[in-house]
Design a protein around this motif. Structure first.
Motif, PDB file in Angstrom:
ATOM      1  N   GLU A   1    -131.845 -83.391  76.379  1.00  0.00           N
ATOM      2  CA  GLU A   1    -132.180 -83.514  74.971  1.00  0.00           C
ATOM      3  C   GLU A   1    -131.367 -82.520  74.154  1.00  0.00           C
ATOM      4  O   GLU A   1    -131.239 -81.363  74.509  1.00  0.00           O
ATOM      5  CB  GLU A   1    -133.672 -83.306  74.766  1.00  0.00           C
ATOM      6  N   SER A   2    -130.809 -83.007  73.074  1.00  0.00           N
ATOM      7  CA  SER A   2    -129.927 -82.172  72.279  1.00  0.00           C
ATOM      8  C   SER A   2    -130.606 -81.719  70.993  1.00  0.00           C
ATOM      9  O   SER A   2    -131.538 -82.361  70.503  1.00  0.00           O
ATOM     10  CB  SER A   2    -128.652 -82.933  71.937  1.00  0.00           C
ATOM     11  N   PHE A   3    -130.088 -80.628  70.452  1.00  0.00           N
ATOM     12  CA  PHE A   3    -130.616 -80.159  69.187  1.00  0.00           C
ATOM     13  C   PHE A   3    -130.300 -81.153  68.076  1.00  0.00           C
ATOM     14  O   PHE A   3    -131.058 -81.275  67.117  1.00  0.00           O
ATOM     15  CB  PHE A   3    -130.084 -78.755  68.846  1.00  0.00           C
ATOM     16  N   GLU A   4    -129.190 -81.909  68.215  1.00  0.00           N
ATOM     17  CA  GLU A   4    -128.866 -82.907  67.198  1.00  0.00           C
ATOM     18  C   GLU A   4    -129.961 -83.968  67.121  1.00  0.00           C
ATOM     19  O   GLU A   4    -130.391 -84.352  66.029  1.00  0.00           O
ATOM     20  CB  GLU A   4    -127.524 -83.593  67.494  1.00  0.00           C
ATOM     21  N   GLU A   5    -130.402 -84.445  68.276  1.00  0.00           N
ATOM     22  CA  GLU A   5    -131.476 -85.442  68.310  1.00  0.00           C
ATOM     23  C   GLU A   5    -132.770 -84.860  67.744  1.00  0.00           C
ATOM     24  O   GLU A   5    -133.498 -85.544  67.021  1.00  0.00           O
ATOM     25  CB  GLU A   5    -131.710 -85.912  69.745  1.00  0.00           C
ATOM     26  N   PHE A   6    -133.035 -83.612  68.069  1.00  0.00           N
ATOM     27  CA  PHE A   6    -134.233 -82.952  67.575  1.00  0.00           C
ATOM     28  C   PHE A   6    -134.214 -82.859  66.043  1.00  0.00           C
ATOM     29  O   PHE A   6    -135.181 -83.233  65.379  1.00  0.00           O
ATOM     30  CB  PHE A   6    -134.362 -81.556  68.197  1.00  0.00           C
ATOM     31  N   LEU A   7    -133.114 -82.372  65.491  1.00  0.00           N
ATOM     32  CA  LEU A   7    -133.013 -82.241  64.037  1.00  0.00           C
ATOM     33  C   LEU A   7    -133.098 -83.600  63.352  1.00  0.00           C
ATOM     34  O   LEU A   7    -133.760 -83.744  62.318  1.00  0.00           O
ATOM     35  CB  LEU A   7    -131.723 -81.525  63.648  1.00  0.00           C
ATOM     36  N   ASP A   8    -132.458 -84.610  63.931  1.00  0.00           N
ATOM     37  CA  ASP A   8    -132.537 -85.960  63.361  1.00  0.00           C
ATOM     38  C   ASP A   8    -133.967 -86.488  63.398  1.00  0.00           C
ATOM     39  O   ASP A   8    -134.415 -87.153  62.462  1.00  0.00           O
ATOM     40  CB  ASP A   8    -131.587 -86.906  64.092  1.00  0.00           C
ATOM     41  N   SER A   9    -134.698 -86.159  64.456  1.00  0.00           N
ATOM     42  CA  SER A   9    -136.095 -86.591  64.558  1.00  0.00           C
ATOM     43  C   SER A   9    -136.967 -85.879  63.531  1.00  0.00           C
ATOM     44  O   SER A   9    -137.863 -86.492  62.945  1.00  0.00           O
ATOM     45  CB  SER A   9    -136.625 -86.325  65.974  1.00  0.00           C
ATOM     46  N   LEU A  10    -136.714 -84.584  63.319  1.00  0.00           N
ATOM     47  CA  LEU A  10    -137.464 -83.856  62.288  1.00  0.00           C
ATOM     48  C   LEU A  10    -137.223 -84.476  60.919  1.00  0.00           C
ATOM     49  O   LEU A  10    -138.160 -84.657  60.135  1.00  0.00           O
ATOM     50  CB  LEU A  10    -137.043 -82.386  62.250  1.00  0.00           C
ATOM     51  N   LYS A  11    -135.971 -84.785  60.632  1.00  0.00           N
ATOM     52  CA  LYS A  11    -135.633 -85.395  59.345  1.00  0.00           C
ATOM     53  C   LYS A  11    -136.303 -86.755  59.205  1.00  0.00           C
ATOM     54  O   LYS A  11    -136.790 -87.102  58.125  1.00  0.00           O
ATOM     55  CB  LYS A  11    -134.121 -85.487  59.192  1.00  0.00           C
ATOM     56  N   ALA A  12    -136.349 -87.524  60.275  1.00  0.00           N
ATOM     57  CA  ALA A  12    -137.012 -88.828  60.241  1.00  0.00           C
ATOM     58  C   ALA A  12    -138.510 -88.673  59.989  1.00  0.00           C
ATOM     59  O   ALA A  12    -139.149 -89.574  59.434  1.00  0.00           O
ATOM     60  CB  ALA A  12    -136.765 -89.582  61.545  1.00  0.00           C
ATOM     61  N   ALA A  13    -139.068 -87.514  60.369  1.00  0.00           N
ATOM     62  CA  ALA A  13    -140.493 -87.245  60.138  1.00  0.00           C
ATOM     63  C   ALA A  13    -140.752 -86.722  58.727  1.00  0.00           C
ATOM     64  O   ALA A  13    -141.882 -86.414  58.378  1.00  0.00           O
ATOM     65  CB  ALA A  13    -141.004 -86.241  61.170  1.00  0.00           C
ATOM     66  N   GLY A  14    -139.694 -86.602  57.925  1.00  0.00           N
ATOM     67  CA  GLY A  14    -139.865 -86.210  56.533  1.00  0.00           C
ATOM     68  C   GLY A  14    -139.518 -84.774  56.203  1.00  0.00           C
ATOM     69  O   GLY A  14    -139.737 -84.322  55.090  1.00  0.00           O
ATOM     70  N   VAL A  15    -138.971 -84.039  57.172  1.00  0.00           N
ATOM     71  CA  VAL A  15    -138.605 -82.644  56.931  1.00  0.00           C
ATOM     72  C   VAL A  15    -137.208 -82.605  56.309  1.00  0.00           C
ATOM     73  O   VAL A  15    -136.280 -83.253  56.793  1.00  0.00           O
ATOM     74  CB  VAL A  15    -138.626 -81.834  58.247  1.00  0.00           C
ATOM     75  N   VAL A  16    -137.074 -81.848  55.233  1.00  0.00           N
ATOM     76  CA  VAL A  16    -135.784 -81.643  54.577  1.00  0.00           C
ATOM     77  C   VAL A  16    -135.239 -80.296  55.038  1.00  0.00           C
ATOM     78  O   VAL A  16    -135.949 -79.286  55.009  1.00  0.00           O
ATOM     79  CB  VAL A  16    -135.941 -81.667  53.044  1.00  0.00           C
ATOM     80  N   ILE A  17    -133.983 -80.282  55.469  1.00  0.00           N
ATOM     81  CA  ILE A  17    -133.359 -79.059  55.977  1.00  0.00           C
ATOM     82  C   ILE A  17    -132.307 -78.596  54.984  1.00  0.00           C
ATOM     83  O   ILE A  17    -131.340 -79.311  54.711  1.00  0.00           O
ATOM     84  CB  ILE A  17    -132.712 -79.303  57.354  1.00  0.00           C
ATOM     85  N   SER A  18    -132.501 -77.393  54.461  1.00  0.00           N
ATOM     86  CA  SER A  18    -131.497 -76.785  53.573  1.00  0.00           C
ATOM     87  C   SER A  18    -130.487 -76.036  54.425  1.00  0.00           C
ATOM     88  O   SER A  18    -130.859 -75.374  55.395  1.00  0.00           O
ATOM     89  CB  SER A  18    -132.158 -75.797  52.611  1.00  0.00           C
TER      90      SER A  18
END
Length: 94
Positions: free
Chosen positions: A7-24
């Motif tokens: 599992e990659s951090f890219e997949e993790f961050l994309d999943s967080l964004k899909a859950a509605g989290v905005v990353i600055s």
């Protein structure tokens, strides 16, 4: 759900964004996570202390979808305490 090592951090961050989290300052976050082997630890450190670097996590929705965020953290094998700390930080920034 892949194995822990696949599992990659890219997949993790994309999943967080899909859950509605905005990353600055997502670019900076991705660059820093790409440099380390233990990205989960680095992520939690940056989630807690990344403000001076412009790294912030926000949920622009009025209601935080904690269930979706919990599923993402479980899928990527974070501890329940890590998920709780992250979700609490999202609530504080509203």
């Amino acid at each position: 759900m892949g194995s822990y090592s696949d599992e990659s951090f890219e997949e993790f961050l994309d999943s967080l964004k899909a859950a509605g989290v905005v990353i600055s300052n997502e670019r900076e976050l991705r660059e820093r996570l790409a440099e380390v082997q233990r990205w989960r630890f680095a992520f939690m450190t940056l989630a807690s202390n990344g403000g001076p670097l412009g790294i912030r996590f926000e949920n622009p929705e009025r209601e935080l979808d904690e269930a979706s965020i919990q599923r993402v953290f479980e899928q990527f094998h974070f501890s329940s305490s890590a998920e709780q700390v992250f979700a609490a930080s999202l609530r504080v920034r509203h």
